[in-house]
Enzyme design. Structure first.
Site, PDB file in Angstrom:
ATOM      1  N   GLU A  83       0.456  -1.062   0.581  1.00 40.65           N
ATOM      2  CA  GLU A  83      -0.049   0.078  -0.240  1.00 40.65           C
ATOM      3  C   GLU A  83       0.979   1.137   0.363  1.00 40.65           C
ATOM      4  O   GLU A  83       0.064   2.467   0.230  1.00 40.65           O
ATOM      5  CB  GLU A  83      -1.056   0.106   1.951  1.00 40.65           C
ATOM      6  CG  GLU A  83      -1.623  -1.011   1.764  1.00 40.65           C
ATOM      7  CD  GLU A  83      -2.597  -0.654   3.105  1.00 40.65           C
ATOM      8  OE1 GLU A  83      -3.305   0.122   3.058  1.00 40.65           O
ATOM      9  OE2 GLU A  83      -3.060  -2.007   3.139  1.00 40.65           O
ATOM     10  N   CYS A 120      -4.311  -3.859   2.691  1.00 38.14           N
ATOM     11  CA  CYS A 120      -3.961  -4.551   3.617  1.00 38.14           C
ATOM     12  C   CYS A 120      -4.190  -6.611   3.210  1.00 38.14           C
ATOM     13  O   CYS A 120      -3.396  -7.686   3.379  1.00 38.14           O
ATOM     14  CB  CYS A 120      -3.741  -4.867   4.839  1.00 38.14           C
ATOM     15  SG  CYS A 120      -4.288  -3.688   5.910  1.00 38.14           S
ATOM     16  N   HIS A 244      -6.581 -10.784  10.076  1.00 40.73           N
ATOM     17  CA  HIS A 244      -5.244  -9.414   9.734  1.00 40.73           C
ATOM     18  C   HIS A 244      -5.375  -8.365  10.616  1.00 40.73           C
ATOM     19  O   HIS A 244      -5.938  -8.568  12.028  1.00 40.73           O
ATOM     20  CB  HIS A 244      -6.131  -8.492   8.548  1.00 40.73           C
ATOM     21  CG  HIS A 244      -6.028  -7.247   8.725  1.00 40.73           C
ATOM     22  ND1 HIS A 244      -4.109  -7.085   8.570  1.00 40.73           N
ATOM     23  CD2 HIS A 244      -6.051  -6.190   9.125  1.00 40.73           C
ATOM     24  CE1 HIS A 244      -3.951  -5.676   8.471  1.00 40.73           C
ATOM     25  NE2 HIS A 244      -5.534  -4.954   8.583  1.00 40.73           N
TER      26      HIS A 244
HETATM   27  N1  CAA Z   1      -6.198   1.694  29.662  1.00 41.03           N
HETATM   28  C1  CAA Z   1      -6.786   0.009  29.346  1.00 41.03           C
HETATM   29  N2  CAA Z   1      -7.435   0.292  27.942  1.00 41.03           N
HETATM   30  C2  CAA Z   1      -7.761   1.675  27.037  1.00 41.03           C
HETATM   31  C3  CAA Z   1      -7.418   3.247  27.550  1.00 41.03           C
HETATM   32  C4  CAA Z   1      -6.306   2.695  29.114  1.00 41.03           C
HETATM   33  N3  CAA Z   1      -5.700   3.948  30.021  1.00 41.03           N
HETATM   34  N4  CAA Z   1      -7.485   3.773  27.033  1.00 41.03           N
HETATM   35  C5  CAA Z   1      -8.148   3.591  26.407  1.00 41.03           C
HETATM   36  N5  CAA Z   1      -7.934   2.566  26.213  1.00 41.03           N
HETATM   37  C6  CAA Z   1      -8.692   0.904  25.418  1.00 41.03           C
HETATM   38  C7  CAA Z   1     -10.017   1.434  24.161  1.00 41.03           C
HETATM   39  O1  CAA Z   1     -12.141   1.525  25.328  1.00 41.03           O
HETATM   40  C8  CAA Z   1     -10.567   1.296  23.531  1.00 41.03           C
HETATM   41  O2  CAA Z   1     -10.972  -0.100  23.760  1.00 41.03           O
HETATM   42  P1  CAA Z   1     -12.002  -0.618  22.602  1.00 41.03           P
HETATM   43  O3  CAA Z   1     -12.660  -0.204  21.854  1.00 41.03           O
HETATM   44  O4  CAA Z   1     -12.089  -2.362  23.502  1.00 41.03           O
HETATM   45  O5  CAA Z   1     -13.133  -0.147  23.823  1.00 41.03           O
HETATM   46  C9  CAA Z   1      -8.778   1.167  23.058  1.00 41.03           C
HETATM   47  O6  CAA Z   1      -7.982   1.333  24.109  1.00 41.03           O
HETATM   48  C10 CAA Z   1      -8.027   2.278  21.100  1.00 41.03           C
HETATM   49  O7  CAA Z   1      -8.639   3.322  22.620  1.00 41.03           O
HETATM   50  P2  CAA Z   1      -9.333   4.542  21.217  1.00 41.03           P
HETATM   51  O8  CAA Z   1     -10.520   3.506  21.334  1.00 41.03           O
HETATM   52  O9  CAA Z   1      -9.973   5.616  22.346  1.00 41.03           O
HETATM   53  O10 CAA Z   1      -8.496   5.232  20.934  1.00 41.03           O
HETATM   54  P3  CAA Z   1      -8.257   6.149  19.588  1.00 41.03           P
HETATM   55  O11 CAA Z   1      -9.777   6.455  19.156  1.00 41.03           O
HETATM   56  O12 CAA Z   1      -7.265   7.002  19.465  1.00 41.03           O
HETATM   57  O13 CAA Z   1      -7.376   4.932  17.884  1.00 41.03           O
HETATM   58  C11 CAA Z   1      -7.892   3.547  15.798  1.00 41.03           C
HETATM   59  C12 CAA Z   1      -7.948   3.870  17.998  1.00 41.03           C
HETATM   60  C13 CAA Z   1      -9.474   4.421  15.934  1.00 41.03           C
HETATM   61  C14 CAA Z   1      -8.666   2.173  15.992  1.00 41.03           C
HETATM   62  C15 CAA Z   1      -7.344   4.438  15.759  1.00 41.03           C
HETATM   63  O14 CAA Z   1      -5.818   3.520  16.045  1.00 41.03           O
HETATM   64  C16 CAA Z   1      -7.157   4.631  14.134  1.00 41.03           C
HETATM   65  O15 CAA Z   1      -7.060   4.935  13.397  1.00 41.03           O
HETATM   66  N6  CAA Z   1      -6.053   3.224  13.812  1.00 41.03           N
HETATM   67  C17 CAA Z   1      -6.067   3.060  12.018  1.00 41.03           C
HETATM   68  C18 CAA Z   1      -7.411   2.261  11.417  1.00 41.03           C
HETATM   69  C19 CAA Z   1      -7.042   0.685  11.648  1.00 41.03           C
HETATM   70  O16 CAA Z   1      -6.290   0.210  12.204  1.00 41.03           O
HETATM   71  N7  CAA Z   1      -8.275   0.790  12.273  1.00 41.03           N
HETATM   72  C20 CAA Z   1      -8.742  -0.870  11.804  1.00 41.03           C
HETATM   73  C21 CAA Z   1      -9.752  -1.779  11.004  1.00 41.03           C
HETATM   74  S1  CAA Z   1      -9.494  -1.385   9.046  1.00 41.03           S
HETATM   75  C22 CAA Z   1      -7.792  -1.811   8.671  1.00 41.03           C
HETATM   76  O17 CAA Z   1      -7.656  -3.420   9.422  1.00 41.03           O
HETATM   77  C23 CAA Z   1      -7.279  -2.220   7.537  1.00 41.03           C
HETATM   78  C24 CAA Z   1      -5.607  -1.671   8.233  1.00 41.03           C
HETATM   79  O18 CAA Z   1      -4.635  -2.624   8.852  1.00 41.03           O
HETATM   80  C25 CAA Z   1      -5.353  -0.203   8.326  1.00 41.03           C
END
Ligand code: CAA
Length: 445
Positions: A83, A120, A244
């Site tokens: 990618e 991916c 994945h």
């Molecule tokens: N202790 C323990 N857990 C904690 C915590 C703490 N202090 N603070 C937060 N968490 C947990 C949250 O509860 C959450 O878990 P759950 O979803 O189980 O509730 C997790 O940690 C992540 O926290 P946030 O949701 O607040 O994190 P965020 O909003 O900052 O980002 C994300 C998460 C949206 C996935 C971001 O990392 C992102 O945009 N990533 C890129 C997109 C991605 O990877 N998507 C996955 C599907 S798409 C795909 O797979 C293709 C690819 O490769 C990109």
């Protein structure tokens, strides 16, 4: 029937490391456990200034060819899944072949080369292409080299920044493979989605929360499609499920859904009924919302049962070890998950020959694919030859300032000069631009 699958695997990680709980989290003002417990990530691999998708792919492929005693004429195809391509016409596989020709006798002039794109899932699609090519009898006894290589970088400040990674997985696809044989049966879940895309831009536009929903929806469709050709899946028939893995927390969600699906109408559902009741059935509810709420309640209970926890620890956790230390490698990620499971089995002395894996690949945009694999007799020898532990231990530990410099070096819109952090030895390196604006590479002894 010819048996076709993965004969050998080699992994090359970017040579730098960003420590998420200790270096990244404090600067972002986050609790380190958001990364280690929430996302399940400890470190991300980053490419040094002289590394890119070509060097990492070529270095993995070189090691694979040397270890298997191959020369260019043994290879009939080179397919690169990425990618992170930097050219809309000339495929990365030509650059990698050019690198390999610097060090091996002979050339790849009679090998078919290409580049696969579907986020991916393209790594798995490239394996598929190789499988079909061999099954069709067009390979003339030769094997295919599939290389999944990415620098998975996000714009700074994007929530995805925590899930970055860089590295390559090279795989040899051949007849009578040593590692795993692939099933003929496959299932797909595919739809036009805008969860994550790079419309002619280096860093992705991401709707993070939506991307997680799309991943789960497409994976579920793919599983149903797979079962329509291969029959029902049962958790006790499958030793590992490599998914994945953009980050391990994503797989935690996918595994729970998969387990609920696989156990429906089985003796496991009956046994769990005393604790949880039976799984909610859509036909028993007046509205979709009420059904969904009941499902959520069931899943909340299910994830805390001993039965589920044991299954997860056995079947899923071993697939996540590498990802937690390396980050998201996009096209290589599901192949790291498979390797991670086999590596754990080798380390714990578990016998695997003849055991089944169910492999769940996913690409944003979006498509999931599910197929089965049967572990072959030579798996252990192949996995024990990997050097990924040494590579991980050798990575240079970046400070936050250094991380930002490295991010800028690999940003196509910036031009900055940064000294390399590690010394290249016995590997391909990026050596600057040529007359046609092509990237140039050389081998460093
Ligand atoms: N202790 C323990 N857990 C904690 C915590 C703490 N202090 N603070 C937060 N968490 C947990 C949250 O509860 C959450 O878990 P759950 O979803 O189980 O509730 C997790 O940690 C992540 O926290 P946030 O949701 O607040 O994190 P965020 O909003 O900052 O980002 C994300 C998460 C949206 C996935 C971001 O990392 C992102 O945009 N990533 C890129 C997109 C991605 O990877 N998507 C996955 C599907 S798409 C795909 O797979 C293709 C690819 O490769 C990109």
């Amino acid at each position: 029937m010819t048996s076709v699958g993965i004969d050998a695997i080699e992994i090359w990680t970017g040579k730098l490391r960003l420590d998420l709980p200790n270096t990244f989290a404090p600067v972002k003002g986050d609790d380190p456990e958001k990364y280690t417990k929430g996302l399940g990530l400890h470190n991300s691999s980053m490419p040094d200034v002289y590394e890119d998708i070509v060097t990492m792919g070529a270095n993995a492929a070189k090691r694979l060819m040397e270890r298997k005693g191959l020369s260019p004429q043994d290879i009939g195809r080179i397919d690169v899944a990425t990618e992170s391509a930097f050219d809309n016409s000339k495929p990365v596989s030509t650059y990698i072949a050019g690198c390999l020709e610097q060090v091996f006798e002979g050339d790849f002039h009679h090998a078919n080369k290409g580049e696969r794109k579907f986020a991916c899932v393209a790594g798995t699609q490239s394996i598929d292409d190789a499988y079909n090519w061999i099954k069709a009898g067009r390979n003339r006894g030769r094997a295919a080299l599939v290389i999944a290589t990415d620098t998975a970088l996000y714009a700074r400040g994007d929530p995805g920044e925590a899930t970055q990674g860089a590295g390559a997985v090279a795989m040899l696809i051949s007849e009578d493979p040593s590692v795993v044989e692939l099933s003929t049966e496959q299932g797909y879940g595919s739809a036009d989605e805008t969860d994550f895309l790079k419309p002619n831009q280096q860093f992705p536009s991401v709707d993070g929360k939506r991307s997680m929903k799309v991943y789960l929806a497409r994976m579920r469709e793919a599983l149903e499609d797979y079962e329509s050709v291969a029959g029902r899946t049962h958790p006790d028939d499958i030793t590992y499920i490599p998914f994945h893995t953009p980050f391990p927390g994503m797989v935690r969600k996918a595994a729970l859904l998969g387990y609920r699906h696989m156990t429906r109408d089985t003796e496991i559902e009956e046994e769990l009924a005393a604790e949880l009741g039976r799984q909610p059935r859509e036909e028993d509810f007046d509205s979709w919302d009420a059904y969904e709420e009941a499902i959520r309640g069931y899943m909340d209970g299910l994830k805390d049962t001993d039965r589920y926890r044991d299954w997860y620890a056995r079947t899923i956790e071993p697939t996540l070890t590498l990802s937690g230390q390396l980050g998201n490698w996009y096209t290589g990620s599901v192949h790291l998950a498979r390797t991670s499971a086999l590596k754990t089995a080798a380390e714990t002395g578990k016998g695997l020959t003849g055991e089944k894996l169910l492999v769940g690949s996913y690409g944003s945009g979006a498509q999931a694919e599910i197929h089965a694999e049967t572990v072959q007799e030579g798996w252990k020898e192949e996995i024990e030859a990997l050097t990924i532990d040494e590579q991980m231990a050798r990575r240079y530990d970046l400070s936050f300032d250094e991380y930002e410099q490295v991010h800028d070096v690999h940003n196509h819109d910036k031009e900055i000069d940064v000294e390399e952090f590690t010394q290249p030895v016995g590997e391909f390196v990026f050596a600057g631009w040529g007359r046609m604006n092509e990237r140039k590479y050389e081998y460093v002894d």
